[in-house]
Design a protein around this motif. Structure first.
Motif, short mmCIF file in Angstrom:
data_model
loop_
_atom_site.label_atom_id
_atom_site.label_comp_id
_atom_site.label_asym_id
_atom_site.label_seq_id
_atom_site.Cartn_x
_atom_site.Cartn_y
_atom_site.Cartn_z
N VAL A 134 0.85 -1.18 0.00
CA VAL A 134 0.00 0.00 0.00
C VAL A 134 0.89 1.24 0.00
O VAL A 134 1.94 1.27 0.64
CB VAL A 134 -0.95 0.00 1.23
CG1 VAL A 134 -0.17 -0.05 2.52
CG2 VAL A 134 -1.87 1.21 1.20
N THR A 135 0.49 2.23 -0.73
CA THR A 135 1.23 3.49 -0.77
C THR A 135 0.61 4.44 0.23
O THR A 135 -0.59 4.72 0.16
CB THR A 135 1.19 4.11 -2.17
OG1 THR A 135 1.75 3.18 -3.09
CG2 THR A 135 1.98 5.41 -2.20
N CYS A 136 1.42 4.93 1.14
CA CYS A 136 0.90 5.77 2.22
C CYS A 136 1.51 7.16 2.15
O CYS A 136 2.73 7.29 2.11
CB CYS A 136 1.22 5.16 3.58
SG CYS A 136 0.45 3.55 3.83
N TRP A 180 0.91 4.14 9.89
CA TRP A 180 -0.43 3.68 9.57
C TRP A 180 -0.97 4.44 8.37
O TRP A 180 -0.81 5.65 8.25
CB TRP A 180 -1.37 3.90 10.76
CG TRP A 180 -1.10 3.00 11.94
CD1 TRP A 180 -0.03 3.07 12.78
CD2 TRP A 180 -1.91 1.91 12.38
NE1 TRP A 180 -0.13 2.09 13.74
CE2 TRP A 180 -1.27 1.36 13.52
CE3 TRP A 180 -3.11 1.36 11.93
CZ2 TRP A 180 -1.81 0.27 14.22
CZ3 TRP A 180 -3.65 0.29 12.62
CH2 TRP A 180 -2.99 -0.26 13.75
N ALA A 181 -1.65 3.72 7.49
CA ALA A 181 -2.34 4.36 6.38
C ALA A 181 -3.53 5.16 6.92
O ALA A 181 -4.00 4.92 8.03
CB ALA A 181 -2.83 3.31 5.38
N THR A 186 9.55 -7.22 15.36
CA THR A 186 8.42 -6.53 15.99
C THR A 186 7.80 -5.55 15.01
O THR A 186 8.48 -5.00 14.14
CB THR A 186 8.88 -5.80 17.26
OG1 THR A 186 10.06 -5.03 16.95
CG2 THR A 186 9.23 -6.79 18.36
N TYR A 187 6.50 -5.30 15.16
CA TYR A 187 5.76 -4.49 14.20
C TYR A 187 5.87 -3.00 14.54
O TYR A 187 5.45 -2.57 15.62
CB TYR A 187 4.28 -4.89 14.21
CG TYR A 187 4.00 -6.32 13.85
CD1 TYR A 187 4.67 -6.95 12.81
CD2 TYR A 187 3.04 -7.05 14.56
CE1 TYR A 187 4.40 -8.27 12.48
CE2 TYR A 187 2.76 -8.36 14.22
CZ TYR A 187 3.44 -8.98 13.19
OH TYR A 187 3.17 -10.28 12.86
N GLN A 188 6.38 -2.23 13.59
CA GLN A 188 6.52 -0.79 13.80
C GLN A 188 5.18 -0.09 14.05
O GLN A 188 5.08 0.74 14.97
CB GLN A 188 7.24 -0.16 12.60
CG GLN A 188 7.46 1.34 12.71
CD GLN A 188 8.36 1.73 13.87
OE1 GLN A 188 9.17 0.91 14.32
NE2 GLN A 188 8.21 2.95 14.36
N PRO A 189 4.11 -0.40 13.30
CA PRO A 189 2.83 0.27 13.58
C PRO A 189 2.30 -0.01 14.99
O PRO A 189 1.72 0.88 15.62
CB PRO A 189 1.89 -0.30 12.51
CG PRO A 189 2.80 -0.71 11.40
CD PRO A 189 4.02 -1.23 12.08
N TRP A 234 -1.12 -0.85 7.02
CA TRP A 234 0.23 -0.56 7.49
C TRP A 234 1.13 -0.13 6.33
O TRP A 234 1.29 -0.86 5.35
CB TRP A 234 0.84 -1.79 8.17
CG TRP A 234 0.22 -2.08 9.51
CD1 TRP A 234 -0.76 -1.39 10.16
CD2 TRP A 234 0.55 -3.19 10.37
NE1 TRP A 234 -1.05 -1.98 11.36
CE2 TRP A 234 -0.27 -3.08 11.52
CE3 TRP A 234 1.46 -4.25 10.28
CZ2 TRP A 234 -0.20 -3.99 12.57
CZ3 TRP A 234 1.53 -5.16 11.32
CH2 TRP A 234 0.71 -5.03 12.46
N CYS A 235 1.73 1.04 6.46
CA CYS A 235 2.66 1.54 5.45
C CYS A 235 3.97 0.77 5.49
O CYS A 235 4.65 0.62 4.48
CB CYS A 235 2.95 3.01 5.68
SG CYS A 235 1.48 4.03 5.73
N THR A 236 4.33 0.28 6.66
CA THR A 236 5.50 -0.57 6.83
C THR A 236 5.16 -1.61 7.86
O THR A 236 4.26 -1.40 8.70
CB THR A 236 6.74 0.25 7.24
OG1 THR A 236 7.89 -0.59 7.23
CG2 THR A 236 6.58 0.82 8.64
N VAL A 237 5.85 -2.72 7.84
CA VAL A 237 5.61 -3.78 8.83
C VAL A 237 6.67 -3.72 9.93
O VAL A 237 6.36 -3.59 11.10
CB VAL A 237 5.59 -5.17 8.16
CG1 VAL A 237 5.49 -6.28 9.22
CG2 VAL A 237 4.42 -5.27 7.19
N TYR A 238 7.93 -3.79 9.54
CA TYR A 238 9.03 -3.77 10.50
C TYR A 238 9.76 -2.43 10.39
O TYR A 238 9.92 -1.89 9.31
CB TYR A 238 10.02 -4.89 10.22
CG TYR A 238 9.38 -6.26 10.13
CD1 TYR A 238 8.74 -6.82 11.22
CD2 TYR A 238 9.40 -6.99 8.94
CE1 TYR A 238 8.14 -8.08 11.15
CE2 TYR A 238 8.81 -8.24 8.85
CZ TYR A 238 8.18 -8.79 9.96
OH TYR A 238 7.59 -10.01 9.87
#
Length: 337
Positions: free
Chosen positions: A22-24, A34-35, A166-169, A326-330
């Motif tokens: 996804v492009t955020c 977060w988007a 671990t998840y950044q969002p 999520w714009c990024t996961v990690y």
């Protein structure tokens, strides 16, 4: 299937960090990873409402309790729970001191990389492995081993340390809640002492706010000192209804926000949103096979079925779509201490 073969297969069939799903646009302020989605809005609107003293839904700071599962909610859990990966690696490291393990199951399966037999075994086999690697040590010694492993060992698919899985969002969500007067807790099926070795570094959640599965302790006198040694008696398997019981036992208050990812969290989500006070539940739905994994109802790890159905029936339950929310996961790799 051999453990090395399984790892190679996963690396070949699953891409690692491919193009974003996804492009955020850049978000100013809170929750930048977060988007601009309904889920992000649900978080900020809930927090705004319950922190506004003039709102009929205002909640006092002392009652702003948020509980989070860990595996699959705050960090990844595939292709097997990371505490299990740790356990298998510890068995191999200790094998030279236990020649009898070469012929004894379940240890024999681990030493032969016989993942298929291990996965088919009942929970008593896993318990035996945990007892061999998680007991007989002081809490401090055990946590030093865990901290070294979680910061130095690498996930084979992503070549990242486990603390960087671990998840950044979600870390941003934890920080955002804390800045707005929430007290965050981890309530997970993972071991309490295993998680307490690194959760403050990873999430800013101190050891006293971690509720997990646990073995018993022996209080031992060593010379002039008194130490606590982990024993092999299973005291609590912190899953499903046991999560609710342990929240009541340890925290003594019903959370107003609960976040999970599987049916193991279902009871916690139901209980937390069964109250007159404003409340919300969120479920991390693994929908991104490129940047992480895609799974729910048919997965043997992190199975999401009944809770998935309920999330579609309640207005205050929100399904986080990992691929699109999520714009990024990690996040960026951390610096090990």
């Amino acid at each position: 299937m051999k453990l090395k073969s399984l790892s190679l297969l996963l690396m070949l069939t699953l891409s690692s960090t491919s193009a974003l799903a996804v492009t955020c646009p850049p978000n100013a302020g809170e929750l930048p990873s977060w988007a601009n989605s309904d889920r992000r809005s649900a978080i900020t609107e809930f927090v705004t409402e319950i922190t506004n003293p003039n709102s009929p839904n205002f909640v006092a700071t002392k009652d702003r309790i948020a509980v989070f599962d860990n595996d699959g909610t705050l960090w990844s859990e595939q292709p097997m729970y990371y505490q299990l990966v740790f356990t298998l690696e510890q068995i191999k490291g200790l094998a030279s001191k236990h020649p009898e393990w070469k012929t004894q199951t379940p240890f024999k399966w681990v030493l032969e990389d016989d993942v298929e037999s291990l996965m088919k075994a009942d929970h008593y086999a896993l318990l035996e492995l945990l007892q061999a690697t998680h007991s007989g040590l002081t809490v401090e010694a055990f946590q030093q081993i865990v901290h070294s492993w979680v910061t130095k060992s690498k996930h084979q698919r992503f070549d990242r340390s486990y603390i960087d899985m671990t998840y950044q969002p979600m870390k941003e969500m934890l920080s955002y809640l804390k800045a707005n007067g929430f007290t965050n807790y981890i309530v997970s099926g993972g071991g309490s002492d295993f998680m307490r070795a690194w959760t403050e570094q990873a999430y800013g959640i101190p050891a006293e706010n971690v509720i997990g599965s646990s073995f018993g302790y022996d209080v031992v006198k060593v010379g002039a000192d008194t130490v606590i040694v982990k024993n092999g008696e299973l005291v609590s398997n912190n899953d499903k209804q046991e999560k609710v019981a342990n929240i009541q036992r340890v925290i003594g208050k019903k959370p107003i926000l609960a976040v999970g990812n599987s049916d193991g969290d279902h009871a916690m989500l139901q209980w937390s949103t069964s109250q007159n006070n404003p409340s919300m539940a969120m479920i991390v739905h693994h929908t991104d096979s490129d940047r992480e994994w895609q799974y729910d109802r048919d997965s043997s790890i992190g199975r999401l079925d009944k809770a998935l159905n309920e999330s579609k029936q309640k207005d205050n339950w929100h399904l986080i779509d990992m691929k699109n929310d999520w714009c990024t996961v990690y996040g960026a790799s951390s610096t090990s201490k």
